[in-house]
Write a protein that holds these residues in place. Structure first.
Motif, PDB file in Angstrom:
ATOM      1  N   ASN A 185       1.605   5.054  11.868  1.00 24.98           N
ATOM      2  CA  ASN A 185       2.470   4.212  11.037  1.00 24.98           C
ATOM      3  C   ASN A 185       1.907   2.799  10.911  1.00 24.98           C
ATOM      4  OD1 ASN A 185       4.297   6.212  10.496  1.00 24.98           O
ATOM      5  ND2 ASN A 185       5.871   5.487  11.904  1.00 24.98           N
ATOM      6  N   SER A 207       0.801   0.962   7.511  1.00 24.93           N
ATOM      7  CA  SER A 207       1.461  -0.289   7.132  1.00 24.93           C
ATOM      8  C   SER A 207       0.447  -1.393   6.861  1.00 24.93           C
ATOM      9  CB  SER A 207       2.426  -0.719   8.245  1.00 24.93           C
ATOM     10  OG  SER A 207       3.386   0.287   8.491  1.00 24.93           O
ATOM     11  N   ASP A 243      13.010   8.323   8.153  1.00 25.91           N
ATOM     12  CA  ASP A 243      12.348   7.621   9.245  1.00 25.91           C
ATOM     13  C   ASP A 243      11.445   8.577  10.021  1.00 25.91           C
ATOM     14  OD1 ASP A 243      14.167   9.151  10.658  1.00 25.91           O
ATOM     15  OD2 ASP A 243      14.976   7.499  11.849  1.00 25.91           O
ATOM     16  N   GLY A 279       5.437   5.884   7.700  1.00 32.12           N
ATOM     17  CA  GLY A 279       6.049   4.763   6.999  1.00 32.12           C
ATOM     18  C   GLY A 279       5.816   3.449   7.706  1.00 32.12           C
ATOM     19  N   ASP A 301      12.115   4.350   5.352  1.00 34.57           N
ATOM     20  CA  ASP A 301      11.313   4.019   4.178  1.00 34.57           C
ATOM     21  C   ASP A 301      11.761   4.887   3.010  1.00 34.57           C
ATOM     22  OD1 ASP A 301       9.842   2.221   5.610  1.00 34.57           O
ATOM     23  OD2 ASP A 301       7.890   3.054   5.067  1.00 34.57           O
ATOM     24  N   ASN A 354       5.025   7.848   0.042  1.00 30.19           N
ATOM     25  CA  ASN A 354       5.669   6.590   0.418  1.00 30.19           C
ATOM     26  C   ASN A 354       5.573   5.612  -0.755  1.00 30.19           C
ATOM     27  OD1 ASN A 354       5.818   3.771   1.637  1.00 30.19           O
ATOM     28  ND2 ASN A 354       6.246   5.006   3.450  1.00 30.19           N
ATOM     29  N   TYR A 372       4.393  -0.898  -0.017  1.00 32.60           N
ATOM     30  CA  TYR A 372       4.818  -2.268   0.243  1.00 32.60           C
ATOM     31  C   TYR A 372       4.747  -3.081  -1.057  1.00 32.60           C
ATOM     32  CZ  TYR A 372       4.667  -6.983   2.240  1.00 32.60           C
ATOM     33  OH  TYR A 372       4.921  -8.293   2.537  1.00 32.60           O
ATOM     34  N   ASN A 406       8.881  -0.914   0.556  1.00 38.01           N
ATOM     35  CA  ASN A 406       9.147  -0.604   1.957  1.00 38.01           C
ATOM     36  C   ASN A 406       8.591  -1.707   2.845  1.00 38.01           C
ATOM     37  OD1 ASN A 406      10.452   1.939   1.578  1.00 38.01           O
ATOM     38  ND2 ASN A 406       8.457   2.882   1.196  1.00 38.01           N
ATOM     39  N   SER A 407       9.202  -1.866   4.010  1.00 39.71           N
ATOM     40  CA  SER A 407       8.784  -2.900   4.955  1.00 39.71           C
ATOM     41  C   SER A 407       9.179  -2.447   6.358  1.00 39.71           C
ATOM     42  CB  SER A 407       9.460  -4.231   4.611  1.00 39.71           C
ATOM     43  OG  SER A 407      10.860  -4.159   4.884  1.00 39.71           O
ATOM     44  N   GLU A 463      15.079   0.511   4.447  1.00 42.39           N
ATOM     45  CA  GLU A 463      15.196   0.667   2.995  1.00 42.39           C
ATOM     46  C   GLU A 463      15.749   2.052   2.674  1.00 42.39           C
ATOM     47  OE1 GLU A 463      12.513  -2.560   3.762  1.00 42.39           O
ATOM     48  OE2 GLU A 463      12.041  -0.465   4.189  1.00 42.39           O
TER      49      GLU A 463
END
Length: 543
Positions: A134, A138, A341, A345, A350, A368, A371, A374-375, A379
């Motif tokens: 993850n 990210s 989740d 993500g 997400d 996904n 960004y 999503n963060s 969300e």
């Protein structure tokens, strides 16, 4: 995260052999950190560090202060001045710290700590690997952010209270949502509201729905033709579980019938967040019932002749060992959005999307949304307008109250298909109701299709390609100019021309038939030019 991290500092305090005054000074610095006096806390920590000849425990104070200031690299450096990253007895503390960094979106530092956890403990390697994966995702997503700007929908929809779980109508002109507000006895409850979009693109003042009661109602969905509502309600007298799904049907006077517990769908567990497919043939919802893949899964109940089937699980491609929620099937019937989740993500829940080529196809692997959609925060509850690009979602960032509803334009690579006016008409109309092909043109007294007709027919073809169980009867109609036999033959031949176009372009003949009605079914009187123009038409009805 402050209380979580401070609690962590308290846990090992008793292991330190220092004077009582040192303990008091240490506690004073902790209090300053909790009260957000970070600069003063840092200065006092320096004084205590020098006074105690480098008391090692103070490195955790430095680490906590840097953590609260979002200086995560320095926080990690101080943390490992206290904890030995090769000592397995420190594992629990390092895991706690790694998760705290992860929750704050400090992915590089979190990944560094989880890699240390991997080296110290092989028993939970898969858990650490998931966090590391993850973090990698990210970091990569933040290096290539998607271009999108969110806008608060304003005071006509949002209030000082919480608004959430939006749902958009099939024509994109009405937005439904849930509001949590006080009732007459100053307790809070959930009710449904809606807002209509004006001709100049402004959402009007939200109004409460007639279906509201003194009980809690949430997570509304409405069938494409606007005739059935499904929603979740908890702890009613006829509930099977903690929360159940209820349906209400529109009466002839446009009021809503009393809600009925959807017993064949509900379980003795938690059932919520329903959404109808645009063709009205299934309902997706979320449940934590037994027999699923993980905790909360997405399930489906098929609908035939207004009867709901026993639900079945959407499967492991979408559901994970963790939780999935807030499903939304776009009006194109080919694009599916949901929150999870469990998939790779950026943090908590997400947002993801799946696609398919037609309504009989299986869903693709989830993608996904990236960004900054999503963060590291939570969300969910994304719905998309029929134009395929205008999305509505809930957030607690800057707004009018606790949670507000926002709007954004999705980047092109995660949009649904934009629907034509013809496709929207198909979705909105019940079976058996005539749908006019408004741009099907013929020369005078001819049944040869004008080339300008192909645009409208391509829209119809596209819809039939996507929805393989969609069948129609093509109808031909004329005005009353000419004799009945002539008009009958002309209307039938014009309907046949449309039929031939569809068949020649790949539509199976079992899905299409045609009929001519001549001048026997006028929409208007034939005593004016305008009326005769409307009566000369080619249309279809859904079987």
């Amino acid at each position: 995260m402050r209380l979580f991290f401070i609690l962590f500092l308290f846990i090992s305090l008793n292991c330190i052999s220092q004077s009582k005054k040192d303990y008091r000074n240490y506690q004073e610095i902790l209090d300053l950190i909790q009260d957000d006096y970070l600069e003063e806390a840092y200065l006092k920590a320096d004084v205590l560090f020098n006074k105690t000849n480098g008391w090692k425990k103070i490195n955790l104070l430095y680490s906590s202060i840097c953590f609260e200031k979002n200086e995560f690299k320095r926080s990690v450096d101080y943390f490992f001045k206290y904890y030995n990253d090769h000592n397995p007895t420190n594992l629990n503390s390092i895991v706690l710290f790694a998760k705290s960094l992860y929750k704050m979106g400090a992915y590089e530092q979190s990944m560094y700590c989880f890699k240390i956890c991997q080296n110290l403990d092989n028993n939970f390697n898969s858990i650490y690997s998931k966090y590391i994966e993850n973090c990698r995702f990210s970091i990569s997503s933040m290096l290539k952010p998607k271009k999108c700007i969110s806008v608060n929908l304003g005071g006509n929809i949002n209030s000082q209270y919480a608004e959430y779980l939006p749902f958009i109508s099939a024509d994109g002109n009405r937005l439904y949502f849930t509001r949590r507000c006080p009732d007459n006895i100053n307790t809070f409850q959930e009710d449904f509201y809606y807002s209509d979009l004006s001709s100049n693109g402004v959402w009007q003042q939200a109004k409460g729905m007639q279906i509201n009661s003194s009980l809690n109602e949430g997570a509304i969905t409405i069938s494409s033709d606007g005739k059935i509502i499904a929603f979740a309600s908890c702890d009613r007298g006829d509930s099977k579980g903690s929360c159940d799904i209820y349906i209400s049907r529109k009466n002839v006077d446009n009021s809503w019938s009393n809600p009925i517990n959807l017993e064949v769908v509900n379980s003795r567990y938690w059932d919520s967040q329903p959404v109808f497919s645009p063709d009205g043939k299934s309902m997706y919802f979320v449940s934590n019932r037994r027999g699923g893949v993980g905790g909360k899964d997405i399930w489906i109940s098929d609908i035939s002749n207004n009867r709901f089937s026993k639900p079945y699980n959407l499967g492991q491609k979408i559901n994970t060992q963790n939780d999935e929620m807030s499903p939304f099937l776009h009006h194109d019937n080919l694009t599916f959005y949901f929150a999870s989740d469990g998939h790779i993500g950026m943090g908590d829940f997400d947002l993801f999307m799946c696609t398919r080529d037609n309504s009989y196809d299986i869903w693709s692997l989830p993608i996904n949304l990236g960004y900054p959609i999503n963060s590291h925060l939570n969300e969910n509850s994304l719905v998309v307008s029929p134009d395929g690009k205008t999305a509505f979602f809930t957030s607690n960032k800057d707004g009018y109250g606790k949670e507000d509803i926002f709007q954004m334009v999705l980047p092109e690579d995660i949009r649904a298909n934009e629907l034509s006016e013809l496709e929207i008409n198909i979705i909105n109309r019940p079976k058996g109701e005539e749908i006019v092909l408004s741009n099907i043109l013929f020369e005078f007294d001819s049944y040869v299709l004008n080339k300008n007709s192909y645009v409208e027919l391509e829209y119809l073809l596209k819809y039939m390609y996507r929805n393989l169980d969609f069948s129609i009867i093509i109808e031909g109609h004329t005005d009353n100019i000419g004799g009945p036999v002539h008009n009958q033959n002309l209307s039938e031949n014009r309907a046949k021309s449309v039929y031939n176009y569809l068949i020649n372009n790949g539509v199976d003949s079992t899905r299409v038939s045609y009929i001519g009605y001549g001048d026997t079914r006028p929409l208007m009187k034939n005593d004016s030019k305008e009326g005769r123009v409307l009566n000369r038409r080619t249309s279809f009805v859904v079987q």
